[in-house]
Every structure is written in C-alpha cells, then in structure tokens.
Design a protein around this motif. Structure first.
Motif, PDB file in Angstrom:
ATOM      1  N   UNK A  72     -10.499 -10.352   3.612  1.00 28.85           N
ATOM      2  CA  UNK A  72     -12.126 -10.265   3.937  1.00 28.85           C
ATOM      3  C   UNK A  72     -11.879  -9.046   3.631  1.00 28.85           C
ATOM      4  N   UNK A  73     -11.011  -7.963   4.347  1.00 28.30           N
ATOM      5  CA  UNK A  73     -10.583  -6.035   4.078  1.00 28.30           C
ATOM      6  C   UNK A  73      -9.903  -6.330   2.442  1.00 28.30           C
ATOM      7  N   UNK A 121      -0.500   7.726 -10.880  1.00 26.03           N
ATOM      8  CA  UNK A 121      -1.367   7.539  -9.728  1.00 26.03           C
ATOM      9  C   UNK A 121      -0.607   8.563  -8.703  1.00 26.03           C
ATOM     10  N   UNK A 122      -0.376   9.939  -8.246  1.00 28.11           N
ATOM     11  CA  UNK A 122       1.121   9.758  -7.262  1.00 28.11           C
ATOM     12  C   UNK A 122       0.127  10.147  -5.905  1.00 28.11           C
ATOM     13  N   UNK A 123       0.935   8.530  -5.397  1.00 30.33           N
ATOM     14  CA  UNK A 123       0.182   7.888  -3.094  1.00 30.33           C
ATOM     15  C   UNK A 123      -0.742   7.982  -4.393  1.00 30.33           C
ATOM     16  N   UNK A 124      -1.234   6.876  -4.716  1.00 24.96           N
ATOM     17  CA  UNK A 124      -3.195   6.887  -4.267  1.00 24.96           C
ATOM     18  C   UNK A 124      -3.507   5.978  -5.940  1.00 24.96           C
ATOM     19  N   UNK A 125      -4.102   5.176  -5.388  1.00 25.14           N
ATOM     20  CA  UNK A 125      -5.060   3.869  -6.401  1.00 25.14           C
ATOM     21  C   UNK A 125      -6.352   4.649  -7.387  1.00 25.14           C
ATOM     22  N   UNK A 126      -5.468   5.449  -7.938  1.00 28.95           N
ATOM     23  CA  UNK A 126      -6.561   5.913  -9.035  1.00 28.95           C
ATOM     24  C   UNK A 126      -7.021   7.160  -7.976  1.00 28.95           C
ATOM     25  N   UNK A 127      -6.770   7.440  -7.044  1.00 34.92           N
ATOM     26  CA  UNK A 127      -7.707   9.187  -6.690  1.00 34.92           C
ATOM     27  C   UNK A 127      -9.475   8.425  -7.226  1.00 34.92           C
ATOM     28  N   UNK A 128      -9.496   8.206  -6.292  1.00 37.21           N
ATOM     29  CA  UNK A 128     -11.147   8.332  -6.374  1.00 37.21           C
ATOM     30  C   UNK A 128     -11.662   7.694  -4.249  1.00 37.21           C
ATOM     31  N   UNK A 129     -10.845   7.527  -3.931  1.00 35.57           N
ATOM     32  CA  UNK A 129     -11.135   7.833  -2.418  1.00 35.57           C
ATOM     33  C   UNK A 129     -12.272   8.911  -2.047  1.00 35.57           C
ATOM     34  N   UNK A 130     -12.255   9.539  -2.694  1.00 37.79           N
ATOM     35  CA  UNK A 130     -13.117  10.489  -1.913  1.00 37.79           C
ATOM     36  C   UNK A 130     -14.790   9.360  -1.910  1.00 37.79           C
ATOM     37  N   UNK A 131     -15.042   8.394  -2.819  1.00 37.38           N
ATOM     38  CA  UNK A 131     -16.060   7.439  -2.970  1.00 37.38           C
ATOM     39  C   UNK A 131     -16.522   6.508  -1.755  1.00 37.38           C
ATOM     40  N   UNK A 132     -14.899   6.118  -1.241  1.00 36.42           N
ATOM     41  CA  UNK A 132     -14.773   5.220   0.079  1.00 36.42           C
ATOM     42  C   UNK A 132     -16.452   5.025   1.049  1.00 36.42           C
ATOM     43  N   UNK A 133     -16.148   6.273   1.198  1.00 37.57           N
ATOM     44  CA  UNK A 133     -17.626   6.485   2.936  1.00 37.57           C
ATOM     45  C   UNK A 133     -18.509   5.502   2.467  1.00 37.57           C
ATOM     46  N   UNK A 134     -19.213   6.075   0.827  1.00 36.30           N
ATOM     47  CA  UNK A 134     -20.273   5.416   0.636  1.00 36.30           C
ATOM     48  C   UNK A 134     -20.121   4.097  -0.577  1.00 36.30           C
ATOM     49  N   UNK A 135     -19.014   3.927  -0.468  1.00 42.26           N
ATOM     50  CA  UNK A 135     -18.984   2.143  -1.664  1.00 42.26           C
ATOM     51  C   UNK A 135     -18.330   1.419  -0.735  1.00 42.26           C
ATOM     52  N   UNK A 136     -16.838   1.504  -0.159  1.00 42.40           N
ATOM     53  CA  UNK A 136     -15.960   0.732   0.907  1.00 42.40           C
ATOM     54  C   UNK A 136     -17.141   0.267   1.975  1.00 42.40           C
ATOM     55  N   UNK A 137     -16.817  -1.226   2.275  1.00 42.11           N
ATOM     56  CA  UNK A 137     -17.570  -1.796   2.936  1.00 42.11           C
ATOM     57  C   UNK A 137     -16.521  -3.110   3.441  1.00 42.11           C
ATOM     58  N   UNK A 138     -16.859  -1.927   5.034  1.00 42.51           N
ATOM     59  CA  UNK A 138     -15.454  -2.831   5.660  1.00 42.51           C
ATOM     60  C   UNK A 138     -15.565  -2.723   7.209  1.00 42.51           C
ATOM     61  N   UNK A 139     -15.030  -3.537   8.015  1.00 40.68           N
ATOM     62  CA  UNK A 139     -15.532  -3.716   9.364  1.00 40.68           C
ATOM     63  C   UNK A 139     -13.968  -4.072  10.398  1.00 40.68           C
ATOM     64  N   UNK A 140     -13.744  -3.658  11.442  1.00 43.89           N
ATOM     65  CA  UNK A 140     -12.763  -4.369  11.733  1.00 43.89           C
ATOM     66  C   UNK A 140     -13.125  -5.727  12.469  1.00 43.89           C
ATOM     67  N   UNK A 141     -14.105  -6.383  12.142  1.00 45.79           N
ATOM     68  CA  UNK A 141     -14.598  -7.888  12.217  1.00 45.79           C
ATOM     69  C   UNK A 141     -14.031  -8.660  11.688  1.00 45.79           C
ATOM     70  N   UNK A 142     -14.032  -8.371  10.266  1.00 41.82           N
ATOM     71  CA  UNK A 142     -13.713  -9.392   8.899  1.00 41.82           C
ATOM     72  C   UNK A 142     -12.066  -9.633   9.117  1.00 41.82           C
ATOM     73  N   UNK A 143     -11.830 -10.557   8.303  1.00 39.13           N
ATOM     74  CA  UNK A 143     -10.192 -10.621   8.699  1.00 39.13           C
ATOM     75  C   UNK A 143      -9.341 -10.045   7.363  1.00 39.13           C
ATOM     76  N   UNK A 144      -8.598 -10.125   7.451  1.00 37.10           N
ATOM     77  CA  UNK A 144      -7.946  -9.764   6.313  1.00 37.10           C
ATOM     78  C   UNK A 144      -8.149  -9.762   4.947  1.00 37.10           C
TER      79      UNK A 144
END
Length: 922
Positions: free
Chosen positions: A417-418, A392-415
């Motif tokens: 938690x992130x 997987x060249x320069x990527x963790x499995x080429x699934x980042x297109x799913x991030x907007x829908x499924x990755x739940x993160x915010x600046x208030x989280x500790x590292x």
C-alpha cells in the motif's frame, strides 16, 4: 551539485555530513574495559545477540510518522527533539572514529528526562550473559541512560551506563571532539525464552545521549572493538570455506552458460555507451567565434579562461575530444538554449548527438506560454530521438516538496500500500510539475526521467521500472557497502523491465568530496562539523578509478559525472601549466579504455534473488525507515543477512573502520554473479533468463506466480524457498508435507555424497518439521531431521529450507544456510577465478572478459591521503571450466598474457584493476 535534504533525494548522508581527521578507530578498545573471564562454555554453544539501536521501536516520530532526526553536530533541546531520535548517519566525529555500526545510531538531548526504545529478542540458551553497549562517552561529563531487560513481565536486568568516564579525557579523540565512542558492559543471568531489551532515559544529563548498538552474549571472553561484529556462524563458515574453496556437489551445471537475448542492452540513442557531461554555458557563447579562437568540443572546466587559452582550435583535447561525451544542459537554461537559432539548437542539428537535461533543484521559466509549449513540442518532436531524458540526481524528479500535501501514507499501511501511494504521488506530482512548466498536457514523462538515487536505490529500482522509467540511474558513495550488490538491484531491474542504467559518478565519502577546484573547496571553521571538500577529502583515487570500470563492465549504458567541471586545474604555487588534475587523469584513461574496448560484453549472472515487489529494503536509507514510515522488520533483517552471505566478506568489511574503498569494493567469495528481480505481476518472464532463483524476505505468491514457479522449475530452473515463503504452494511442488511441529537445533550435517565433513555448528535455530513427499534430504540435523530438501520436478529442482526467513534465534543466518549457498553459487561461472579479488565475467564476441579488482592494500580515511600497502599484490589464476583458451589479453595494459597448462596468471597491484579477455578455441 549542492543538494538539499529532501527525503527521496536520499543524498548520501545529505545534511548529516562528515569529515575525518585521521583513522582513529584502530585505538585499542580492549584497554577501555575490565578484563573478561575466560570462556566458560563450548564454542558450539556460543550465542551473539546484536541489536542496532536505530532499528528499535519507540523512536520519536514527526507529524508525518517519519523518524525524527537529532544529529550530533546540532545542539537540539528536548523540546524540539523529544525522546530518542535518529542521530546518524554520522557527521565528522562519528566517521573519524570509523563510523557507526551498520548505518545509524540514536540520540537523546542532554535535557531529556524521559524516553524509551526497545527490541524483543529471543534468549536461545539459559545462562550468564555479558551485556555490552556502544555509546558516546563525553569527556568529564555524564550521559546517563539505563538498559533494562524483562522476561515474562518481570524485570531481570537494570543497569545505568554513562555515569562516569570510560575513555580517558585526554584520549586523542576526546581531546578533539570532546567525546569518543566506547564499549561498556556488565553481566547477568537470563532464562531461555523471549526477552525485551530497552534503552531508557530517566533523568537529564550533562551531555547528549548517543547509543549505537547493544550486544548480549554468553561468550564471556568476547570483548567488542570498534564497530566490528562477533564471529556469527555463517560468516565464520564462509571465511573458513574461502580459505580452501573445497568443491561440493553443484546444484547448477556450469557447462550451460549461454547469455540470454533478454540481457542485451538496449541502445541509447543508437549507442551502446555514452558519457553525459554538464557543459559550460561558455561553450555555447563561444560557438560562433572562429574555430581557432574557441574550443572545438563541448566542455566544462575551471578556470574557464585557462581551458580556452590552452585548447582553443585544438583537435586533441583530453576527455572532451571523445565521441562518448554528450552534452548535458541545466533545466534553468532551457528558455535560452531551446530558442530558434540558438547555438545549442544548431549544434544538435549539425551533430545529431544525444543530450540530456539536468533537473537538480531547477526549473525552466519561459517568458510566454507559447515559448513553453514550443519547447515541449521540440523535445517531443524534432529532438525526441536525441533527448536522453531528465537526469535527476539523488531524487525522483525533485517533487518531494509536494509530499506533505499530497503523499497520503501511514505506519498502518502495508508496504504494498505504501509503494502504491508513492506511485500515485510521484505520478501526479510529476504531471503537475511538467504541465505547469510547459503549459501543456504532458503526463508524468516516466519514460524520459533518469532518477539517479543513492540511498533508496534498492527500494525503488524495480518500482521505477514498473512505473515506466526506461533509464534507471544509481549513485553510490564510498561508505555504502557492497557496490556490486547495489548494481545487482539496478541491473536486475533494467533487465526485468527492458531498460538500461546510468551511473551517477561523484567522489563522495559521507558528505565530503574529492575536489580540486576553487569553486568547491570548503574548509575552515565554517565547515568544521561537515561538508569538507578538497584535494585530500573524500574517497581514494583508486575508488574513483575502480568505480568507472566496475559500472562500465557491469553494463552501465551511461556514466554521468556530478563534478564534471572538476577534471582540470592550474596548480600552485609557482607557474605550472593548465593540466588534468588527478581525477581528470583517471577519467581520461577510462575514456580511452572505453573507446578502445566497445565490445565489453554482457555480464554473466546466472542466479537471481527474487523479492517482493514492495520489499522496501535498503541497507543505507535516509532518514532510515523504508518508505519513510515502515519500521525495520524481520524481512529486512533476513534480506540483510542473505545478501551479506552472497557478497561475503561484505558484512565483515562493513564492520571495519570506514575507509574510501574497503566497504564499497568487496572480493565476494562467489564473484559478482547475481541480479535481483521482483515478483512483478507484469514482468514474470524475466525469471526464465536465470539458472536459479533464491526467494528473499517476506513474499506472498499470487496464483499467477505459483504457476510461473512451477513452469520455471519444469523447464530446468532451480528455486530456493524457505518455510516462511511457501504459503499456497502445494506439497507436490515442494516435495514435503508440514507436520505442524517445530524443532530446534544448533548444528547440521550435509548428506551430499562424498562430501568432507563440514563444521556447521552455530547459534540455536528453529525449523518446521516435515515429512518427505518425494523430496530428498540434502542437509539434516544430527538427529536426521530434514533441514534442506531437494524436490526434482521436470528438468529442475525445488530447494526447500525449513528455517523460516533463513534466520536463527539470533536473527542471523545459520551456518548450514551459508553451506547451501556454496552448493548453489560456487563454481557456476564458465571461468574459474583463483585469487583474493573481486571479479565479474562478461561474454563478448570473442569469448569471456574477466574483470578483476584488487580490493586490498589501500586505506583512505575521510580526510587525508590514502595509505598504500604495496605488498598487498593479488595473484590471480584464470582457467576455463570447459574448452580451451586461444589467446589472453589484458586490456588496461594492452599486454598479451602467457597460457600455461590451460590457464592464465596475472598480478594486480594494491587497489588495482585488470581486464582480461580470453578468446576461446573453436
């Protein structure tokens, strides 16, 4: 491969790309600014406060709280990129001027009228300061912005920059790009104490505002040049020490140099080393032809017909006749290649060779559900032991297109938690991806994923091991500083989690690359701003060659070529034979070397840096913030300083004009003797393989880790901790008790017996005052207040440093901390290496293998041929600290070296390599 700009692919500057005309950063910036007054203060009282604009607070965020991008090659209006945004890493205009300071810059659109970024700093001493700022000066245009400084709620400095040209509009760089980086400055008097530095937009301008960095200094004679930093205290000390290499009282006994069994590399499908290679589909299509009418070995080349004509039926074929080469096929082709009776299936059955599958931007679309399930069963059954995994060249499995829908993160989280949110996201996204593709319950298949990250590799290497990855990957581009440091993260993660690592080799310099094919030869006006590929683009050929040897000898179990098709060519004009191109000649040489020297040994790395599992630190992240939304903090700056000292002169070279190898390859003063581990709750015992641990950055100790540290020290280990890292650790363990008071100093004295006096002055630093409770003082202030103590417990030592995060008020390493590193890391290797070279030392069956790189004498701009200073010859002397050398052989030339006075000498040409095996008399 042509990669997209998904965040976690972190391609080296993907979509923010570059070309360079020539090296222009050598222009004399001193002529651009008014003459400065002479130094008005003693050198011991000089302060340099350097702020990176991209690390300031207030940068505009996307809806997902990532930093917004406003690159210089796009004309983005303020309506789409409001306020200050991240500008870099640069495109061609920036790199042709030597690059941005560190990694990035910020920008605001020309029509923007409001925007503020800021950083809180400490003014260590009251007095007059010069405020310098590096920014883009557009020819015959204004690019107005304001720098303000406030103290105690009151504005004490306000100055508008960019109102007039600093650089002559007919300057070579400005003529080409229409702008040039410049420094401009003015003076002000500040009180000692906290201050806020802000960079503000107050009105529209004729040109975009692009700011790189800010410097406040009371050294009124200093005039900045290019992206070079001032003479910070630790860097000054290490430079001076490196000239003499005076031996101090060592903290580590160099006579004990066994290689732990845990460092042994696991076999890769029964082999120690392989070169996975993208194989042309033509090979499988030709497979059933008579042997005389087709190439005998899997291959890839351009043009295909010329390769077939030249090598059909031949047993001796450059590169591809090597048994190290194993096939890689593209995931899109799986339905065809995995069907019953296919040439690929028959080849695997006949040869039992390992193979891998390339994921990049592809997907396997099987005709039926039954076909998909059959493929899944095949990969997990009959072919399981041959299947290396999904590259997987320069990527963790080429699934980042799913991030907007499924990755739940915010600046208030500790590292922490992130990082956990990323684990959940990637695990679920990979499971969805594989299950949909193979119509089966697949799971995430972490154990078969080979994520070869470039940017973000240091952030995620250990996390990926924790999540189940067995075969870590890493890609490095020419402008990423200190390859050896990046290897220390990946190799350390592989050792800590019992895996191996792959080097993803690509000749990239920014987003240019060295190519010799028609398929990837990009030039002309369409590629004026970025993505120029061609024979004179990218890094130097010596970079390409040294990368092979560095990664192989550092322990990589595999090297994969991104541009594996680009090793042959038929040059013109005229009728020339089909032949290896310059890249191919280097590759063929390396392949023969690796075949001839399979016993390369195991890298000796007696010292490990121990970081928090969720440290998130990366020198060259994209788009810039750790885990996308966690802004750069004091811990990040502490790690940058610590690793910079460990790999000195890395930070100095980082400030030079960007070149095709000087930032990547660094002749570190201690050698490549480090690994990086994390405080994993599941793999604590990895620390037992190291002689010393240096805790880096912010870290909290669990009860289990407190016990582990104590047992590690009692059994002979050395632990280095600073005052910010000792919460919950007992006074008995540390050997000191905190008084609750804080002291301040700018100088130090080492109390080690018989040590020559050292110049340890520098910027002001604060320290926690302590009482000794069993520890002894190693370094103290001139008034005898302890700064560094040593507490002996069992057979080991706890080294305590009273300065929190090892940072002075300038957020730089004090000189005495660099001196402590010399006590710890100098002279700990079994082989003494003398000479201005980068080196690593491996243990093999016969003795010690010393790998030497001459990192001087080659300057390669991003575009154009390298310039070589052939007088930059490195003279090297090797000797054993204990024992006698029996024989000495240089592997790249197969020459026997003479042994005189129990030592061996050799010379290395500019940009060259030597690999010397020293067998030991028993």
């Amino acid at each position: 491969m042509d990669h997209s700009n998904e965040n976690h692919s972190r391609r080296s500057f993907v979509a923010l790309t570059v070309f360079a005309l020539v090296w222009l950063c050598g222009q004399n910036y001193r002529a651009q600014v008014p003459a400065a007054p002479p130094l008005a203060i003693p050198a011991s009282e000089v302060e340099y406060l350097w702020c990176e604009a991209e690390n300031m607070r207030g940068i505009t965020e996307t809806s997902r709280h990532e930093p917004l991008l406003n690159p210089s090659y796009l004309e983005i209006p303020a309506s789409k990129a409001p306020g200050w945004s991240i500008s870099g890493p640069g495109v061609s205009a920036e790199w042709s001027q030597g690059g941005e300071s560190e990694w990035n810059s910020v920008a605001a659109s020309a029509d923007e009228t409001r925007g503020t970024i800021y950083q809180d700093i400490e003014i260590p001493r009251a007095g007059k300061y010069k405020i310098w700022i590096r920014y883009a000066d557009f020819a015959n245009k204004n690019e107005n912005f304001v720098v303000r400084v406030t103290q105690q709620g009151r504005e004490v400095f306000d100055h508008e920059f960019g109102a007039k040209d600093i650089i002559d509009s007919h300057d070579e760089t400005s003529l080409y790009w229409g702008w040039s980086f410049t420094w401009d400055g003015t003076s002000e008097t500040f009180a000692k104490g906290l201050a806020r530095v802000s960079i503000e937009i107050t009105k529209a301008a004729q040109a975009r505002r692009q700011v790189d960095c800010v410097l406040l200094t009371n050294d009124l004679a200093f005039v900045p040049e290019g992206r070079r930093k001032p003479d910070f205290a630790a860097m000054r000390y290490l430079r001076d020490w490196s000239k003499t290499r005076i031996a101090f009282g060592p903290l580590i006994d160099s006579s004990a140099n066994e290689i732990p069994a845990t460092w042994s590399r696991p076999k890769v499908a029964g082999r120690d080393f392989v070169m996975p290679w993208n194989i042309s589909k033509d090979f499988w299509q030709l497979y059933d032809k008579p042997a005389a009418e087709r190439p005998l070995y899997p291959f890839n080349a351009e043009p295909i017909e010329e390769f077939v004509k030249s090598y059909a039926g031949k047993k001796n074929v450059p590169i591809f006749d090597s048994k190290l080469v194993v096939p890689v096929v593209y995931i899109n082709d799986l339905p065809e290649l995995l069907r019953d009776g296919s040439a690929f299936r028959r080849y695997l059955a006949q040869t039992k060779t390992p193979f891998a599958i390339l994921l990049n931007y592809g997907s396997a679309n099987f005709a039926t559900e039954a076909d998909a399930q059959a493929a899944w069963k095949l990969l997990n059954g009959e072919l399981h032991d041959q299947f290396l995994g999904w590259i997987s060249g320069e990527s963790v499995g080429f699934v980042w297109d799913d991030a907007p829908q499924y990755l739940k993160i915010s600046p208030n989280m500790t590292r922490a938690q992130l990082l956990e949110a990323h684990r959940i996201f990637y695990t679920d996204a990979l499971t969805r991806k594989w299950s949909a593709m193979f119509k089966s319950q697949t799971g995430a298949m972490w154990d078969k994923l080979i994520p070869a990250q470039s940017t973000s590799s240091t952030s995620f290497a250990h996390a990926l091991g924790e999540w189940g990855v067995k075969f870590l990957g890493i890609e490095t581009a020419a402008v990423q500083p200190m390859f050896a440091m990046r290897i220390a993260f990946t190799r350390g993660a592989a050792r800590q989690y019992g895996g191996e690592f792959l080097y993803y080799h690509a000749p990239n310099f920014g987003d240019t690359a060295t190519t010799f094919t028609k398929q990837q030869n990009f030039a002309g006006p369409d590629n004026f701003f970025h993505s120029r590929y061609g024979p004179t683009m990218g890094p130097s050929l010596s970079w390409y060659r040294k990368s092979y040897y560095l990664y192989y000898m550092s322990g990589a179990s595999a090297i994969y070529l991104e541009q594996g098709f680009d090793q042959f060519f038929k040059p013109g004009p005229g009728d020339h034979p089909f032949q290896l191109n310059p890249l191919g000649r280097i590759t063929d040489e390396f392949v023969r070397f690796a075949e001839k020297h399979p016993d390369r040994g195991v890298s000796y790395t007696p010292i490990a840096f121990l970081l928090d599992s969720a440290h998130g630190w990366e020198m060259t992240d994209y788009p810039h913030w750790p885990f996308e939304v966690s802004q750069i903090d004091r811990s990040d700056r502490a790690l940058r300083e610590l690793f910079g000292a460990a790999y000195y002169p890395g930070p100095v070279r980082e400030g030079e004009p960007a070149s095709g190898e000087r930032q990547a390859f660094v002749p570190g003063v201690f050698g490549n003797i480090f690994d990086v581990l994390v405080a994993s709750e599941t793999h604590k015992d990895a620390v037992d393989s190291y002689r010393a641990l240096v805790a880096g950055g912010a870290i909290d100790w669990s009860d289990a880790w407190k016990k582990k540290l104590e047992s590690y020290v009692r059994n002979g280990g050395i632990v280095v901790l600073n005052a910010a890292q000792v919460q919950g650790l007992s006074p008995e363990f540390l050997g000191v008790r905190f008084t609750g008071e804080t002291g301040e100093a700018h100088n130090a004295i080492c109390l080690s017996p018989n040590e020559p006096q050292q110049d340890l002055h520098g910027g002001v630093f604060r320290f926690d005052e302590i009482d000794l409770k069993g520890a002894q003082t190693l370094i103290a202030t001139p008034s005898n207040q302890p700064l560094v103590t040593i507490n002996k417990i069992g057979r080991g030592k706890v080294v305590f440093v009273g300065v929190r995060d090892l940072l002075g008020e300038d957020e730089r390493l004090p000189a005495f901390v660099a001196h402590l590193l010399v006590h710890l890391a100098a002279d700990v290797t079994p082989v003494k290496v003398e000479g201005d070279v980068e080196y690593l030392i491996n243990r093999n069956a016969g003795g010690w293998v010393v790998i030497l790189f001459n990192d001087n004498g080659v300057f390669k701009p991003q575009q154009g041929l390298a310039q070589v200073n052939r007088s930059a010859i490195a003279k090297v002397n090797l000797s054993l600290r204990s024992g006698k050398i029996s024989t000495a052989t240089e592997w790249t030339s197969d020459q026997t070296l003479s042994i005189r006075n129990e030592s061996v000498s050799t010379t290395i040409p500019a940009g060259g390599i030597a690999v010397v095996e020293l067998t030991i008399q028993h």
